[in-house]
Motif scaffolding. Structure first.
Motif, PDB file in Angstrom:
ATOM      1  N   THR A  50       0.837  -1.201   0.000  1.00 11.94           N
ATOM      2  CA  THR A  50       0.000   0.000   0.000  1.00 11.94           C
ATOM      3  C   THR A  50       0.871   1.250   0.000  1.00 11.94           C
ATOM      4  N   SER A  51       0.270   2.331  -0.399  1.00 12.07           N
ATOM      5  CA  SER A  51       0.947   3.618  -0.406  1.00 12.07           C
ATOM      6  C   SER A  51       0.751   4.306   0.940  1.00 12.07           C
ATOM      7  N   PRO A  52       1.788   4.976   1.454  1.00  9.82           N
ATOM      8  CA  PRO A  52       1.605   5.719   2.693  1.00  9.82           C
ATOM      9  C   PRO A  52       0.669   6.925   2.509  1.00  9.82           C
ATOM     10  N   ASN A  53       0.486   7.334   1.244  1.00 10.73           N
ATOM     11  CA  ASN A  53      -0.401   8.462   0.924  1.00 10.73           C
ATOM     12  C   ASN A  53      -1.496   7.983  -0.019  1.00 10.73           C
ATOM     13  N   PRO A  54      -2.527   7.314   0.502  1.00 10.31           N
ATOM     14  CA  PRO A  54      -3.589   6.810  -0.374  1.00 10.31           C
ATOM     15  C   PRO A  54      -4.227   7.937  -1.185  1.00 10.31           C
ATOM     16  N   GLN A  55      -4.507   7.613  -2.434  1.00  9.39           N
ATOM     17  CA  GLN A  55      -5.120   8.602  -3.327  1.00  9.39           C
ATOM     18  C   GLN A  55      -6.366   7.984  -3.943  1.00  9.39           C
ATOM     19  N   SER A  56      -7.434   8.742  -3.944  1.00 10.31           N
ATOM     20  CA  SER A  56      -8.650   8.234  -4.577  1.00 10.31           C
ATOM     21  C   SER A  56      -8.441   8.199  -6.086  1.00 10.31           C
ATOM     22  N   ARG A  58      -7.175   5.987  -7.912  1.00  2.96           N
ATOM     23  CA  ARG A  58      -6.002   5.258  -8.406  1.00  2.96           C
ATOM     24  C   ARG A  58      -6.391   3.797  -8.563  1.00  2.96           C
ATOM     25  N   SER A  77      -1.364  -1.173  -4.659  1.00  2.00           N
ATOM     26  CA  SER A  77      -1.987   0.059  -5.147  1.00  2.00           C
ATOM     27  C   SER A  77      -1.076   0.682  -6.201  1.00  2.00           C
ATOM     28  N   ALA A  79      -0.209   3.655  -6.656  1.00 11.74           N
ATOM     29  CA  ALA A  79       0.715   4.645  -6.098  1.00 11.74           C
ATOM     30  C   ALA A  79       1.925   3.998  -5.429  1.00 11.74           C
TER      31      ALA A  79
END
Length: 99
Positions: A50-56, A58, A77, A79
Motif C-alpha cells: 500500500t501507499s503511505p499516501n492513499p489517493q482516490s 487510483r 496500489s 501509487a
C-alpha cells in the motif's frame, strides 16, 4: 504458469479481470511471462503493498500466480507499485485488452 490479474478502482471504478496461462499463449508470449514474473521477484513480494499516501481514483492490482505447485497473491496500489513489477502489470494489461 498461470496468472489471474484484476485491476479495480480508477475514476470510473471499472473492474477488469483476466487469466493468462502459458499453456494457451503463443510461444513468444509464453516465454515472456515467466521472465517478467522473475524480474518482478513476485513470489518474494508481500501480499499487500500500500501507499503511505492513499489517493482516490487510483488503480489497485491483484495478481495471483500459480507455478509448479506454488501460489502467491499480491495486491498493490498503483501509487505504491514497485518499479520491478511495472513491466509485468503493463504486459498483463496489454494482454487483457486483446481478449
Amino acid at each position: 504458469m498461470r496468472i489471474s490479474f484484476e485491476r479495480t478502482g480508477g475514476f470510473a471504478g471499472i473492474s477488469k479481470k483476466t487469466t493468462v496461462d502459458t499453456d494457451t499463449l503463443p510461444p513468444d508470449e509464453a516465454a515472456t511471462l515467466p521472465r517478467l514474473v522473475e524480474i518482478a521477484d513476485l513470489f518474494r513480494l508481500p501480499e499487500l503493498i500500500t501507499s503511505p499516501n492513499p489517493q482516490s481514483d487510483r488503480f489497485q492490482y491483484k495478481l495471483t500466480v500459480e507455478d509448479n505447485g506454488k501460489q502467491h497473491t499480491v495486491t498493490v496500489s498503483e501509487a505504491a507499485l514497485p518499479g520491478t513489477l511495472r513491466p509485468l502489470i503493463e504486459w498483463l494489461q496489454t494482454v487483457a485488452q486483446k481478449k
